[in-house]
Structure formats: structure tokens, C-alpha cells
Design a protein around this motif. Structure first.
Motif, PDB file in Angstrom:
ATOM      1  N   ASP A   1      -2.402  18.340 -23.443  1.00 24.63           N
ATOM      2  CA  ASP A   1      -1.886  17.109 -24.063  1.00 24.63           C
ATOM      3  C   ASP A   1      -0.620  16.705 -23.320  1.00 24.63           C
ATOM      4  O   ASP A   1       0.421  17.354 -23.443  1.00 24.63           O
ATOM      5  N   ALA A   2      -0.705  15.613 -22.544  1.00 25.65           N
ATOM      6  CA  ALA A   2       0.436  15.170 -21.753  1.00 25.65           C
ATOM      7  C   ALA A   2       1.621  14.798 -22.626  1.00 25.65           C
ATOM      8  O   ALA A   2       2.772  15.067 -22.279  1.00 25.65           O
ATOM      9  N   ALA A   3       1.349  14.179 -23.772  1.00 25.92           N
ATOM     10  CA  ALA A   3       2.434  13.744 -24.655  1.00 25.92           C
ATOM     11  C   ALA A   3       3.214  14.941 -25.193  1.00 25.92           C
ATOM     12  O   ALA A   3       4.447  14.904 -25.285  1.00 25.92           O
ATOM     13  N   LYS A   4       2.513  16.011 -25.543  1.00 26.97           N
ATOM     14  CA  LYS A   4       3.190  17.195 -26.046  1.00 26.97           C
ATOM     15  C   LYS A   4       3.941  17.929 -24.935  1.00 26.97           C
ATOM     16  O   LYS A   4       5.011  18.493 -25.162  1.00 26.97           O
ATOM     17  N   LYS A   5       3.398  17.900 -23.733  1.00 25.48           N
ATOM     18  CA  LYS A   5       3.986  18.668 -22.644  1.00 25.48           C
ATOM     19  C   LYS A   5       5.170  17.955 -22.002  1.00 25.48           C
ATOM     20  O   LYS A   5       6.171  18.592 -21.663  1.00 25.48           O
ATOM     21  N   PHE A   6       5.070  16.617 -21.848  1.00 24.88           N
ATOM     22  CA  PHE A   6       6.121  15.884 -21.145  1.00 24.88           C
ATOM     23  C   PHE A   6       6.778  14.791 -21.975  1.00 24.88           C
ATOM     24  O   PHE A   6       7.768  14.198 -21.550  1.00 24.88           O
ATOM     25  N   GLY A   7       6.208  14.464 -23.131  1.00 25.74           N
ATOM     26  CA  GLY A   7       6.809  13.436 -23.970  1.00 25.74           C
ATOM     27  C   GLY A   7       6.367  12.035 -23.645  1.00 25.74           C
ATOM     28  O   GLY A   7       6.897  11.075 -24.211  1.00 25.74           O
ATOM     29  N   VAL A   8       5.404  11.882 -22.750  1.00 21.18           N
ATOM     30  CA  VAL A   8       4.897  10.561 -22.391  1.00 21.18           C
ATOM     31  C   VAL A   8       3.370  10.608 -22.416  1.00 21.18           C
ATOM     32  O   VAL A   8       2.769  11.662 -22.161  1.00 21.18           O
ATOM     33  N   PRO A   9       2.699   9.490 -22.700  1.00 21.19           N
ATOM     34  CA  PRO A   9       1.232   9.471 -22.676  1.00 21.19           C
ATOM     35  C   PRO A   9       0.719   9.576 -21.244  1.00 21.19           C
ATOM     36  O   PRO A   9       1.473   9.361 -20.285  1.00 21.19           O
ATOM     37  N   PRO A  10      -0.558   9.903 -21.063  1.00 20.06           N
ATOM     38  CA  PRO A  10      -1.099  10.087 -19.711  1.00 20.06           C
ATOM     39  C   PRO A  10      -0.871   8.893 -18.779  1.00 20.06           C
ATOM     40  O   PRO A  10      -0.603   9.076 -17.589  1.00 20.06           O
ATOM     41  N   GLY A  11      -0.963   7.680 -19.322  1.00 18.95           N
ATOM     42  CA  GLY A  11      -0.806   6.499 -18.482  1.00 18.95           C
ATOM     43  C   GLY A  11       0.579   6.326 -17.903  1.00 18.95           C
ATOM     44  O   GLY A  11       0.781   5.523 -16.976  1.00 18.95           O
ATOM     45  N   ARG A  12       1.562   7.088 -18.397  1.00 19.64           N
ATOM     46  CA  ARG A  12       2.935   6.973 -17.897  1.00 19.64           C
ATOM     47  C   ARG A  12       3.381   8.207 -17.116  1.00 19.64           C
ATOM     48  O   ARG A  12       4.554   8.292 -16.735  1.00 19.64           O
ATOM     49  N   ILE A  13       2.475   9.129 -16.879  1.00 11.66           N
ATOM     50  CA  ILE A  13       2.834  10.329 -16.130  1.00 11.66           C
ATOM     51  C   ILE A  13       3.333   9.976 -14.730  1.00 11.66           C
ATOM     52  O   ILE A  13       4.310  10.563 -14.234  1.00 11.66           O
ATOM     53  N   GLY A  14       2.680   9.034 -14.073  1.00 11.29           N
ATOM     54  CA  GLY A  14       3.110   8.635 -12.739  1.00 11.29           C
ATOM     55  C   GLY A  14       4.531   8.104 -12.732  1.00 11.29           C
ATOM     56  O   GLY A  14       5.336   8.427 -11.845  1.00 11.29           O
ATOM     57  N   ASP A  15       4.862   7.260 -13.722  1.00 13.22           N
ATOM     58  CA  ASP A  15       6.219   6.723 -13.829  1.00 13.22           C
ATOM     59  C   ASP A  15       7.222   7.843 -14.113  1.00 13.22           C
ATOM     60  O   ASP A  15       8.316   7.884 -13.540  1.00 13.22           O
ATOM     61  N   TYR A  16       6.842   8.741 -15.003  1.00 10.62           N
ATOM     62  CA  TYR A  16       7.723   9.854 -15.375  1.00 10.62           C
ATOM     63  C   TYR A  16       8.055  10.719 -14.156  1.00 10.62           C
ATOM     64  O   TYR A  16       9.224  11.047 -13.892  1.00 10.62           O
ATOM     65  N   LEU A  17       7.025  11.084 -13.384  1.00 12.29           N
ATOM     66  CA  LEU A  17       7.245  11.934 -12.219  1.00 12.29           C
ATOM     67  C   LEU A  17       8.018  11.209 -11.123  1.00 12.29           C
ATOM     68  O   LEU A  17       8.785  11.837 -10.371  1.00 12.29           O
ATOM     69  N   ALA A  18       7.828   9.896 -11.017  1.00  3.29           N
ATOM     70  CA  ALA A  18       8.599   9.129 -10.030  1.00  3.29           C
ATOM     71  C   ALA A  18      10.086   9.166 -10.361  1.00  3.29           C
ATOM     72  O   ALA A  18      10.940   9.158  -9.463  1.00  3.29           O
TER      73      ALA A  18
END
Length: 280
Positions: free
Chosen positions: A214-231
Motif C-alpha cells: 500500500d503506497a499510501a501507508k508506506k509513503f503517505g501518498v497515493p500511487p499516482g503521486r509516487i513519481g512526484d514524491y520521489l522527484a
């Protein structure tokens, strides 16, 4: 069972006993640990692979999902998780056994399995950024020959092995996931970059143990924002710096802003300057 026997339960029938061959038990017990692995575990794995080939019909179940395996990610994890095993000629096989164990545990319920590997040499990312992955250690010499053997194990499980010049396994996995999402796709990986694929309906990300992530539980953002988060936070494993001074908490807050991309482009490179754009 430890006695050269494999029990297989069919969905439409009783448990069936299939006999396989292994090294003699007495000899295994009388020899050192490293020799024991050579004489017993490796032949037993080969026998299990034969059993898998014989019983492949068990995995041809209607409605089964695609399984896309991040090959190099799995090989590396198996290499560091398994003991230093070798076969005749002292050829290392620890990572190969780890991959075989993973397939035995997870791959059989799927009717279509794809084992995706990174190609040799630079790809299009290196052309865009010469420093991409330049800090990553080189592959250990004892692991290098195991890549081809791990691919052979994947083929023994009727998996397609895919490697495309110029494109990482991530690119291949993302392409196949997008193309077949309507049929149901599971992606087996430990790579956080691929979490963004879960934004597609019908796509799940599984960790190396086979559990959904679950991306939201692991990083606090939904899957569609993982790219933005990592950037924003960067990625040390890929030698991507991110925005200076921007940690995980700030990245979560910024990625939630509708116009945060415009704020990134219109400011400097420090996180405090981004803070002034949160109300825009």
C-alpha cells in the motif's frame, strides 16, 4: 517432504504423491555444511523443477492474473538472502536457488508469468543524465553468472524472459502492466518506483514475499503521486538528488497541492522557497 517426495494438491482431486530423486540421506548427514548443500539441496531443487514442469496444468486456472517479475531486483535480493552455495565446478548458485524458491512459492497460481531483466549497457536514462546510477556498486562477480541461470529457472516455470536493449526492466513492466491491466496484473518487486503502477485499476504491487504493498501507508501518498514524491525527496540508489531541504513530510504536503508542479518550476532549488507557494 525431505525424503525425495513432493505432495501436490489438485483443485479437482485428492492429494497426489510424486516421487523424485535426491542425494542419499546418510551421505548428507555425514558431510560438512557446504558439501551438504552441494549434494542435497541443489539436486532436490532440480527435482522440484521437474515436478513443476509435470504439474504445470495446476497453474492454468481461468481468470488467473499476469505476474510480472522484476528480475534483477529478485536476483539481488536472493543473492544477499541465501547462503553462499555452489554446484560442481564451484559455480555459485545461491541466488538461483532463491529465485527458484520464490517461483515455487508464488508463481504457480498464475497462467502468464513474465521475468523482466535489465539489458547490458546504458539506456535512455543515462543519455538524459550521465550521473544516473553512477554511484551504484557494480554487480558482484559471483552474482554475474547467476543471472543467466536464474533466467533458465524462470523458463523452467514456463515464464517468458524479456530483456529489451536500451530499456530497463521497469520500462518493460510498466508497458505490460498498462497494456494488460484490464486482465489483472500483479507486479513482484521491491522497487518503490514501480508503486506508481498501482494507480491503474487492476494492477497490484507485491513485495518479494508476495504481500500487496500500500503506497499510501508506506509513503503517505497515493500511487499516482509516487513519481512526484520521489522527484522531491530524491533517490540515493539511483543517484537522484531531489529538491534540497525537502524531506518526506514536505514532499507529502507538496504532492497534495494541485499546482505544486508549477511551483517547482517557478522557484529555486530549496524547500523553504517552495513553502511560499503552498497557498497558490
Amino acid at each position: 517432504t525431505g525424503r525425495g517426495q513432493v505432495w501436490v494438491r489438485s483443485e479437482r482431486g485428492p492429494i497426489t504423491l510424486i516421487r523424485t530423486t535426491t542425494a542419499p540421506t546418510a551421505r548428507v548427514r555425514s558431510e560438512p555444511t557446504t558439501r551438504r548443500y552441494k549434494m542435497a539441496l541443489l539436486p532436490r531443487t532440480a527435482a522440484l523443477l521437474t515436478t513443476v514442469t509435470q504439474c504445470r496444468a495446476l497453474s492454468q486456472r481461468a481468470g488467473a492474473r499476469y505476474l510480472l517479475v522484476d528480475g534483477h531486483n529478485l536476483i539481488y535480493r536472493a543473492f544477499y538472502a541465501m547462503p553462499q552455495l555452489s554446484r560442481s565446478g564451484d559455480r555459485p548458485v545461491g541466488a538461483v536457488m532463491g529465485v527458484a524458491n520464490t517461483f515455487l512459492k508464488l508463481a504457480l497460481p498464475y497462467s502468464r508469468v513474465v521475468f523482466c531483466l535489465d539489458p547490458k549497457g546504458p539506456g535512455w536514462r543515462e543519455e538524459l543524465c550521465a550521473s544516473y546510477k553512477e554511484t551504484r556498486p557494480k554487480m558482484p562477480p559471483e552474482l554475474r553468472p547467476q543471472v543467466a541461470d536464474a533466467a533458465a529457472v524462470a523458463r523452467a516455470f514456463s515464464a517468458a524472459v524479456v530483456c529489451v536493449d536500451g530499456y530497463e526492466a521497469d520500462d518493460v513492466i510498466a508497458t505490460l502492466a498498462a497494456r494488460h491491466r484490464g486482465e489483472g496484473v500483479d507486479v513482484l518487486t521491491g522497487d518503490k518506483d514501480l508503486l506508481q503502477l498501482a494507480a491503474y485499476d487492476g494492477v497490484r504491487i507485491l513485495d518479494p514475499q508476495g504481500d500487496p504493498v500500500d503506497a499510501a501507508k508506506k509513503f503517505g501518498v497515493p500511487p499516482g503521486r509516487i513519481g512526484d514524491y520521489l522527484a522531491l525527496v530524491g533517490d540515493a540508489s539511483d543517484n537522484v538528488a531531489g529538491v534540497r531541504g525537502c524531506g518526506p513530510k514536505s514532499a507529502v504536503a507538496f504532492s497534495a497541492q494541485i499546482k505544486f508542479r508549477g511551483a517547482l518550476l517557478s522557484t529555486g532549488s530549496t524547500c523553504p522557497e517552495l513553502m511560499s507557494h503552498r497557498s497558490h
